[in-house]
Design an enzyme around this catalytic site. Sequence first.
Site, short mmCIF file in Angstrom:
data_model
loop_
_atom_site.label_atom_id
_atom_site.label_comp_id
_atom_site.label_asym_id
_atom_site.label_seq_id
_atom_site.Cartn_x
_atom_site.Cartn_y
_atom_site.Cartn_z
N LYS A 1 28.42 43.94 68.81
CA LYS A 1 29.73 43.47 68.41
C LYS A 1 30.06 42.18 69.18
CE LYS A 1 31.28 46.68 65.55
NZ LYS A 1 31.74 46.38 64.18
N ASP B 1 27.11 41.67 64.65
CA ASP B 1 28.30 41.83 63.81
C ASP B 1 29.45 41.02 64.39
OD1 ASP B 1 30.28 42.60 62.11
OD2 ASP B 1 30.28 44.72 62.68
N GLU C 1 26.06 39.65 60.55
CA GLU C 1 27.03 40.34 59.70
C GLU C 1 28.40 39.68 59.75
OE1 GLU C 1 28.92 44.87 59.25
OE2 GLU C 1 27.12 44.52 60.47
N ASP D 1 30.31 42.26 55.01
CA ASP D 1 30.98 43.53 55.33
C ASP D 1 32.42 43.48 54.85
OD1 ASP D 1 32.07 45.84 56.32
OD2 ASP D 1 31.71 45.41 58.42
N LYS E 1 31.28 50.60 52.91
CA LYS E 1 32.01 51.59 53.70
C LYS E 1 32.93 52.38 52.79
CE LYS E 1 31.88 48.89 57.99
NZ LYS E 1 32.67 48.13 58.98
#
Length: 371
Positions: free
Chosen positions: A163, A191, A218, A243, A267
Amino acid sequence: MKIQEIEIFAIRLPLHEPFVISYATYDNMPSIIVKLTTDTGVVGYGEAVADDHVTGESWEGTFAVLRHTLAPAVIRLDPSEFERLHECMDKEIYGVPTAKAAIDIACFDAVGKHLGVPAYQLLGGRYHKEFPITHVLSIGEPEAMANEAAQRMEAGYTSFKMKVGTNADEDVKRIQAVRARVGEDIAIRVDVNQGWVNSSTTLQAMKKLESCHLDWLEQPVKADDIDGLVEVKSKSATPLMADEGVRGVREMREIIAKRAADKVNIKLMKCGGMYPAMKLAHMAEMAGIDCQVGSMVESSVGSAAGFHVAFSQKAMTSVELTGPLKFSKDVGNLTYDVPFIRLNEKPGLGIDVDEKALAELTVFSEKVVSA
C-alpha cells in the site's frame, strides 16, 4: 422458498494493528452483517463494508438503506431468483452497491444451504483448486515495510501487495527498500489507491521503479480518470490494474473499449455482490482481461463470498481477501492454509457464524419482518 426476516447488525471488527492506506487509517473496521431467514427456516449471512472514498457509502448510511429501503423491498422474494432480486433492488434505489452486496451474499448463502451445495456451484461450479495468498503491507517507513516483508517470507508468503500513495518520491523509496530486502524471486504488487493522482506523476515514479520488476501497478490515478490509465498503460511496461476505476458494467465497458488496463480488481462491495461480480468477470474474460477478487477488508462472511466468486471463474488469476487474518476477533471461521486458501465443500458460504461474537461486536441492530 421466500425471504421472511432480515436482521441487520452494525459491528466493528477489531484489528491486530492499524490498517493504513493512502486516504485513511483504520483502528477497527466498521461492517454490517445481514442475517436473512427464509420461510423454510434456512438462514443466510451477508456483509457490507462501506468505503466513502470508493462508492460514496458510509457505515451509518448503509445500515439505514438496508433497514428502510432494501430489506423491506426484498421481503417475500425468492432468494434463488438472483436476476429478479437485483432488478428489484435497482428499481428501489440507485447505486449503493455495498448495501446491495449484503443482501446478495446472504441470498447465495441461504440458497446454497437450501440446495446442499457450495455457493460456487451457483456461479458455474468450481474451476480453481487453490489460490496463493498475498500479504498486504500497510503504508509505513521504508525500513519497517521491508522488515515486515522479510518476516512474512519466513511464514511462507511469496507475494506482497504494498500500500502506497501518500507521496510518490517516498513511495519509490518504500518499494525499492522492500525489493532490496526480499530479492528478485518474490512478487511485488503496488497499490496506490489513486494517491499519485495523475498520469504524469505516475510515469515519473514508474521510470524510477523499472529495475524493481513489479507484478503490476494498481490504480495510480483518480478513479474517474480512465484516460489517465490509458496513458500510463501505453507508456509503461509494468502491467496496470484498475480498482477504484471499475465499479460496475459502465466502467468495465469503457475500460474494455479503451484497453485501459491489463487487469481489473473486482470487489463485491463495489459492484453489488456475487451475482454482479460474476457478470463483470464474464465481460473481462471476453475482452481478454485478467481479473482479481479484492477486498474492502471484510470478515469471514464477505471474504468467503469473494472466494466463491474467484474459485468459480476462469478469468480470476489472483485473490486478495485477507481481512479475517487482520482481525483479533471475527464473526466467522473462514480457514486459511497460509500461504494458500482452499475452499471446503460445505453448503452456502461454507462458514459458521458465531452468534456470541456477533453480539459482542454489535453496536446497534434492527430487524425487518414480513407482514
